[in-house]
Design a protein around this motif. Sequence first.
Motif, PDB file in Angstrom:
ATOM      1  N   PRO A   1       0.807  -1.231   0.000  1.00  0.00           N
ATOM      2  CA  PRO A   1       0.000   0.000   0.000  1.00  0.00           C
ATOM      3  C   PRO A   1       0.841   1.284   0.000  1.00  0.00           C
ATOM      4  O   PRO A   1       0.775   2.083   0.925  1.00  0.00           O
ATOM      5  CB  PRO A   1      -0.822  -0.129   1.286  1.00  0.00           C
ATOM      6  N   ILE A   2       1.640   1.463  -1.039  1.00  0.00           N
ATOM      7  CA  ILE A   2       2.422   2.706  -1.187  1.00  0.00           C
ATOM      8  C   ILE A   2       2.074   3.285  -2.552  1.00  0.00           C
ATOM      9  O   ILE A   2       1.988   2.554  -3.542  1.00  0.00           O
ATOM     10  CB  ILE A   2       3.945   2.433  -1.114  1.00  0.00           C
ATOM     11  N   LYS A   3       1.882   4.612  -2.582  1.00  0.00           N
ATOM     12  CA  LYS A   3       1.469   5.255  -3.839  1.00  0.00           C
ATOM     13  C   LYS A   3       2.650   5.397  -4.804  1.00  0.00           C
ATOM     14  O   LYS A   3       3.793   5.567  -4.370  1.00  0.00           O
ATOM     15  CB  LYS A   3       0.881   6.638  -3.544  1.00  0.00           C
TER      16      LYS A   3
ATOM     17  N   LEU B   1       8.849   3.876  -1.549  1.00  0.00           N
ATOM     18  CA  LEU B   1       8.950   2.690  -2.421  1.00  0.00           C
ATOM     19  C   LEU B   1      10.382   2.144  -2.394  1.00  0.00           C
ATOM     20  O   LEU B   1      10.586   0.925  -2.294  1.00  0.00           O
ATOM     21  CB  LEU B   1       8.550   3.044  -3.850  1.00  0.00           C
ATOM     22  N   ALA B   2      11.355   3.046  -2.462  1.00  0.00           N
ATOM     23  CA  ALA B   2      12.759   2.600  -2.462  1.00  0.00           C
ATOM     24  C   ALA B   2      13.099   1.948  -1.119  1.00  0.00           C
ATOM     25  O   ALA B   2      13.798   0.930  -1.070  1.00  0.00           O
ATOM     26  CB  ALA B   2      13.680   3.777  -2.739  1.00  0.00           C
ATOM     27  N   GLU B   3      12.567   2.532  -0.053  1.00  0.00           N
ATOM     28  CA  GLU B   3      12.818   1.956   1.278  1.00  0.00           C
ATOM     29  C   GLU B   3      12.234   0.542   1.361  1.00  0.00           C
ATOM     30  O   GLU B   3      12.871  -0.389   1.852  1.00  0.00           O
ATOM     31  CB  GLU B   3      12.155   2.862   2.316  1.00  0.00           C
ATOM     32  N   PHE B   4      11.015   0.398   0.832  1.00  0.00           N
ATOM     33  CA  PHE B   4      10.387  -0.929   0.808  1.00  0.00           C
ATOM     34  C   PHE B   4      11.263  -1.909   0.017  1.00  0.00           C
ATOM     35  O   PHE B   4      11.520  -3.037   0.444  1.00  0.00           O
ATOM     36  CB  PHE B   4       8.985  -0.842   0.177  1.00  0.00           C
ATOM     37  N   ALA B   5      11.731  -1.461  -1.154  1.00  0.00           N
ATOM     38  CA  ALA B   5      12.535  -2.341  -2.020  1.00  0.00           C
ATOM     39  C   ALA B   5      13.829  -2.751  -1.312  1.00  0.00           C
ATOM     40  O   ALA B   5      14.248  -3.908  -1.396  1.00  0.00           O
ATOM     41  CB  ALA B   5      12.842  -1.637  -3.337  1.00  0.00           C
TER      42      ALA B   5
ATOM     43  N   ASP C   1      15.732   7.367 -11.206  1.00  0.00           N
ATOM     44  CA  ASP C   1      16.943   7.995 -10.651  1.00  0.00           C
ATOM     45  C   ASP C   1      17.033   7.731  -9.146  1.00  0.00           C
ATOM     46  O   ASP C   1      18.101   7.425  -8.622  1.00  0.00           O
ATOM     47  CB  ASP C   1      16.921   9.503 -10.917  1.00  0.00           C
ATOM     48  N   VAL C   2      15.886   7.857  -8.448  1.00  0.00           N
ATOM     49  CA  VAL C   2      15.883   7.646  -6.990  1.00  0.00           C
ATOM     50  C   VAL C   2      16.272   6.197  -6.670  1.00  0.00           C
ATOM     51  O   VAL C   2      17.103   5.946  -5.788  1.00  0.00           O
ATOM     52  CB  VAL C   2      14.484   7.979  -6.401  1.00  0.00           C
ATOM     53  N   PHE C   3      15.717   5.247  -7.403  1.00  0.00           N
ATOM     54  CA  PHE C   3      16.053   3.833  -7.164  1.00  0.00           C
ATOM     55  C   PHE C   3      17.532   3.567  -7.469  1.00  0.00           C
ATOM     56  O   PHE C   3      18.225   2.909  -6.709  1.00  0.00           O
ATOM     57  CB  PHE C   3      15.143   2.909  -8.000  1.00  0.00           C
TER      58      PHE C   3
END
Length: 423
Positions: free
Chosen positions: A45-47, A54-58, A80-82
């Motif tokens: 459940p992340i937008k 999202l990157a933290e989850f990954a 770029d963020v990833f």
Amino acid sequence: MKVLVIGSGGREHAIVKSLKKSSRITEIFCAPGNAGIGQDAALVPIKPMEFDKLAEFALNEKIDFTIVGMDDPLVGGIVDVFEEKGLRVFGPRKNAAILEGSKAFSKDLMKKYGIPTAAYETFTDANKAEAYLKTAKLPIVLKADGLALGKGVLICNTLEEAQDGVKEIMLDKKFGEAGTKLVVEEFMTGREVSVLTFCDGKTIRPMTSAQDHKRALDGDQGLNTGGMGTFSPSPFYTQEIADFCQKNIFEPTVAAMAKEGRPFKGIIFFGLMLTQEGPKVLEYNARFGDPEAQVVLPRMKNDLLEVMEACVDGKLDQIELQFEDNAAVCVILASKGYPVSYEKGFPITGLEKFDNKNDYFCFHAGTAVKDGKLVTGGGRVLGVTATGETLERAREKAYEATKWVSFDNKYMRNDIGKAISEA
Ligand code: AMP
Ligand code: GLY
């Protein structure tokens, strides 16, 4: 491998279903996904625009590979963020996603590199745009420069319509900041074809062709929508045209982006018009089409993950894309009233007949779960896809399958692929 898909529509459901065929994948996550995707992947459940979350989850989940399905996060720079965090991710960086993010950029690129497209002028001043329109040939096409949910294009038949259009886009900002710049384009006529391609920055490999039906009503009447149905392949996209496009449109586009210091890795979706003077580019998108993915991916024989990894690693030259020698048709089941206003929350039944493997696929677009039941949750609800030996057979099967599904206010077009299969 653990894979994360970002997006929540029918396109992402088609991507997830294709990934399920890859033997190397142990777990698929989708953020945020939808009720149907939730049957094939673990929902997160992340937008899509919450890049850091999202990157933290990954990172926490040790995701090996992320696939970005949607345009907004790509144009906003999620890749770029990833990459900055050392994550492997499929999609163009921000400086390449501008190919979709700015129509003025893409038109200037095509002009500079001689890629066939409609003649155009760009304006930042509404008065200058209006003055130009007085001298221009009608009909004329106005395009908001930025992303506008596929709605920022106006085809104007009279000078009054065009003047109103300039006001709507540039002054009233109907499409928000996307309308700060305006592209005024020559009107072209011909058959439209969508060609999705994989790119690794240098090499470009086209997938089989498709065609979308964007208008809400039969006979291409009514308002523009996100897409009411697709078929693949397009019988008008002959080998001769494909060869022309490879040499004069696809390869020059990837080479141009590399030359500009914006190497494109990911999907370039070419919206083409087959005009009397030859194929010309209508638009570029930096992602799979929706619902084009729903007819192209079920026909693809390759392991999708393997092709995407080759794009990220710059090794696409080692891959040959292969497609089944068949056809596919996708009919969108929508909520009555879409794309304007519609009710949702109605129970959906009849999905158990879909095998979701060979012949009959049901891709979820706008569905949700309420009190443990599957209900409608959006304008475009489901994409019912069938494959067949011919376009006509695929069409018959897709429409047969639409009858299996019931929900209140169910609406669909009855002519997806029709004129074509009869042509
Ligand atoms: P786009 O979002 O650029 O694909 O535009 C949406 C739709 O508008 C296209 O699918 C075409 O049907 C139509 N369109 C866009 N540009 C032109 C053009 N220059 N001439 C004629 N039709 C166009
Ligand atoms: N089907 C058109 C699009 O995805 O932009």
